[in-house]
Design a protein around this motif. Structure first.
Motif, PDB file in Angstrom:
ATOM      1  N   ILE A 126      -0.303  -9.197  -7.735  1.00 46.13           N
ATOM      2  CA  ILE A 126      -0.012 -10.032  -6.602  1.00 46.13           C
ATOM      3  C   ILE A 126      -1.263 -10.479  -6.011  1.00 46.13           C
ATOM      4  N   VAL A 127      -2.063  -9.173  -5.878  1.00 41.47           N
ATOM      5  CA  VAL A 127      -3.450  -9.715  -5.142  1.00 41.47           C
ATOM      6  C   VAL A 127      -4.285 -10.547  -6.296  1.00 41.47           C
ATOM      7  N   ALA A 128      -4.066 -10.092  -7.547  1.00 34.93           N
ATOM      8  CA  ALA A 128      -4.924 -11.079  -8.547  1.00 34.93           C
ATOM      9  C   ALA A 128      -4.592 -12.472  -8.459  1.00 34.93           C
ATOM     10  N   GLU A 129      -3.430 -12.753  -8.284  1.00 32.56           N
ATOM     11  CA  GLU A 129      -2.598 -14.031  -8.733  1.00 32.56           C
ATOM     12  C   GLU A 129      -2.773 -15.014  -7.470  1.00 32.56           C
ATOM     13  N   ASN A 130      -3.052 -14.376  -6.330  1.00 35.45           N
ATOM     14  CA  ASN A 130      -2.849 -15.165  -5.223  1.00 35.45           C
ATOM     15  C   ASN A 130      -4.255 -15.175  -4.426  1.00 35.45           C
ATOM     16  N   ASP A 131      -4.645 -16.155  -3.919  1.00 31.15           N
ATOM     17  CA  ASP A 131      -5.747 -16.202  -3.033  1.00 31.15           C
ATOM     18  C   ASP A 131      -5.955 -15.414  -1.821  1.00 31.15           C
ATOM     19  N   VAL A 132      -4.793 -15.321  -1.032  1.00 31.60           N
ATOM     20  CA  VAL A 132      -4.611 -14.461   0.209  1.00 31.60           C
ATOM     21  C   VAL A 132      -3.279 -13.965   0.154  1.00 31.60           C
ATOM     22  N   VAL A 133      -3.454 -12.592   0.314  1.00 32.54           N
ATOM     23  CA  VAL A 133      -2.169 -11.736   0.366  1.00 32.54           C
ATOM     24  C   VAL A 133      -2.303 -10.853   1.700  1.00 32.54           C
ATOM     25  N   LEU A 134      -0.883 -10.876   2.071  1.00 30.26           N
ATOM     26  CA  LEU A 134      -0.502  -9.831   3.343  1.00 30.26           C
ATOM     27  C   LEU A 134       0.371  -8.773   2.743  1.00 30.26           C
ATOM     28  N   ALA A 135      -0.122  -7.555   2.723  1.00 28.92           N
ATOM     29  CA  ALA A 135       0.636  -6.459   2.295  1.00 28.92           C
ATOM     30  C   ALA A 135       0.992  -5.735   3.576  1.00 28.92           C
ATOM     31  N   ASP A 136       2.422  -5.521   3.584  1.00 28.95           N
ATOM     32  CA  ASP A 136       3.139  -4.981   4.543  1.00 28.95           C
ATOM     33  C   ASP A 136       3.714  -3.651   4.247  1.00 28.95           C
ATOM     34  N   PHE A 137       2.803  -2.500   4.614  1.00 29.16           N
ATOM     35  CA  PHE A 137       3.233  -1.163   4.396  1.00 29.16           C
ATOM     36  C   PHE A 137       4.305  -0.611   5.537  1.00 29.16           C
ATOM     37  N   TYR A 138       5.551  -0.403   4.951  1.00 21.40           N
ATOM     38  CA  TYR A 138       6.467  -0.228   5.935  1.00 21.40           C
ATOM     39  C   TYR A 138       7.489   0.958   5.619  1.00 21.40           C
ATOM     40  N   SER A 175      -1.224   5.843   0.295  1.00 18.57           N
ATOM     41  CA  SER A 175      -2.479   6.770   0.473  1.00 18.57           C
ATOM     42  C   SER A 175      -3.765   6.276  -0.120  1.00 18.57           C
ATOM     43  N   SER A 176      -3.479   5.383  -1.172  1.00 20.01           N
ATOM     44  CA  SER A 176      -4.754   4.952  -1.960  1.00 20.01           C
ATOM     45  C   SER A 176      -5.287   3.634  -0.955  1.00 20.01           C
ATOM     46  N   TYR A 177      -4.585   3.526   0.114  1.00 16.18           N
ATOM     47  CA  TYR A 177      -4.910   2.259   0.886  1.00 16.18           C
ATOM     48  C   TYR A 177      -5.349   3.085   2.227  1.00 16.18           C
ATOM     49  N   GLY A 178      -5.140   4.377   2.385  1.00 11.92           N
ATOM     50  CA  GLY A 178      -5.342   5.000   3.582  1.00 11.92           C
ATOM     51  C   GLY A 178      -4.371   4.722   4.771  1.00 11.92           C
ATOM     52  N   VAL A 179      -3.146   4.591   4.327  1.00 10.40           N
ATOM     53  CA  VAL A 179      -2.177   4.254   5.331  1.00 10.40           C
ATOM     54  C   VAL A 179      -1.639   5.418   5.845  1.00 10.40           C
ATOM     55  N   ARG A 180      -1.847   5.795   7.373  1.00 10.33           N
ATOM     56  CA  ARG A 180      -1.424   6.903   8.022  1.00 10.33           C
ATOM     57  C   ARG A 180      -0.278   6.747   8.696  1.00 10.33           C
ATOM     58  N   GLY A 181      -0.064   5.280   9.328  1.00 13.82           N
ATOM     59  CA  GLY A 181       1.156   5.311  10.122  1.00 13.82           C
ATOM     60  C   GLY A 181       1.621   3.877   9.632  1.00 13.82           C
ATOM     61  N   VAL A 182       2.846   3.599  10.027  1.00 11.94           N
ATOM     62  CA  VAL A 182       3.451   2.350   9.857  1.00 11.94           C
ATOM     63  C   VAL A 182       4.041   1.699  10.786  1.00 11.94           C
ATOM     64  N   PRO A 183       3.952   0.371  11.010  1.00 13.35           N
ATOM     65  CA  PRO A 183       3.610  -0.625  10.077  1.00 13.35           C
ATOM     66  C   PRO A 183       2.119  -0.787  10.033  1.00 13.35           C
ATOM     67  N   THR A 184       1.523  -0.688   8.946  1.00 12.46           N
ATOM     68  CA  THR A 184      -0.030  -1.126   8.434  1.00 12.46           C
ATOM     69  C   THR A 184       0.070  -2.110   7.696  1.00 12.46           C
ATOM     70  N   LEU A 185      -0.727  -3.204   8.123  1.00 10.77           N
ATOM     71  CA  LEU A 185      -0.795  -4.760   7.396  1.00 10.77           C
ATOM     72  C   LEU A 185      -2.086  -4.805   6.847  1.00 10.77           C
ATOM     73  N   VAL A 186      -2.088  -4.848   5.537  1.00 14.67           N
ATOM     74  CA  VAL A 186      -3.743  -5.071   4.902  1.00 14.67           C
ATOM     75  C   VAL A 186      -3.681  -6.317   4.153  1.00 14.67           C
TER      76      VAL A 186
END
Length: 118
Positions: free
Chosen positions: A28-40, A78-89
């Motif tokens: 998804i990140v490779a195919e789109n210029d801007v991506v909002l990832a919602d870790f929930y 974990s690979s994105y360092g998400v410690r709490g939710v929600p985390t938006l990257v």
């Protein structure tokens, strides 16, 4: 209503894309210029409050929105360092550019996305 295009560009549907695994998020990140990832997490009250905002942003902005269930994708979170939710990257041009923890207002998130899409 919206259907998945056969080329895998699900962002064109204007709906959040549910991600299962790192490879799916990378694509998804490779195919789109801007991506909002919602870790929930489904059990997370603030995540549920954020969900309609994220859905609106998927419909109304140029960003693709990826939803990542941290319970089903613990290694990815974990690979994105998400410690709490929600985390938006936020990703722009394939790179992670922002990380926001906690519920944010639609206006702030829209401004952040537009700063990378305009």
């Amino acid at each position: 209503m919206a259907t998945e295009p056969s080329d895998g560009h699900a962002a064109a549907t204007g709906e959040p894309i549910y991600v299962d695994g790192e490879e799916a998020l990378d694509q998804i990140v490779a195919e789109n210029d801007v991506v909002l990832a919602d870790f929930y997490a489904d059990w997370c009250g603030p995540c549920q409050m954020l969900e309609p905002i994220v859905e609106t942003l998927a419909e109304e902005t140029e960003a693709a929105v990826a939803k990542v269930d941290v319970d089903a994708n613990q290694m990815l979170a974990s690979s994105y360092g998400v410690r709490g939710v929600p985390t938006l990257v936020l990703f722009a041009d394939g790179e992670q550019v922002e990380e926001i923890v906690g519920v944010q207002g639609e206006d702030r998130l829209r401004s952040l996305i537009e700063s990378y899409t305009n």
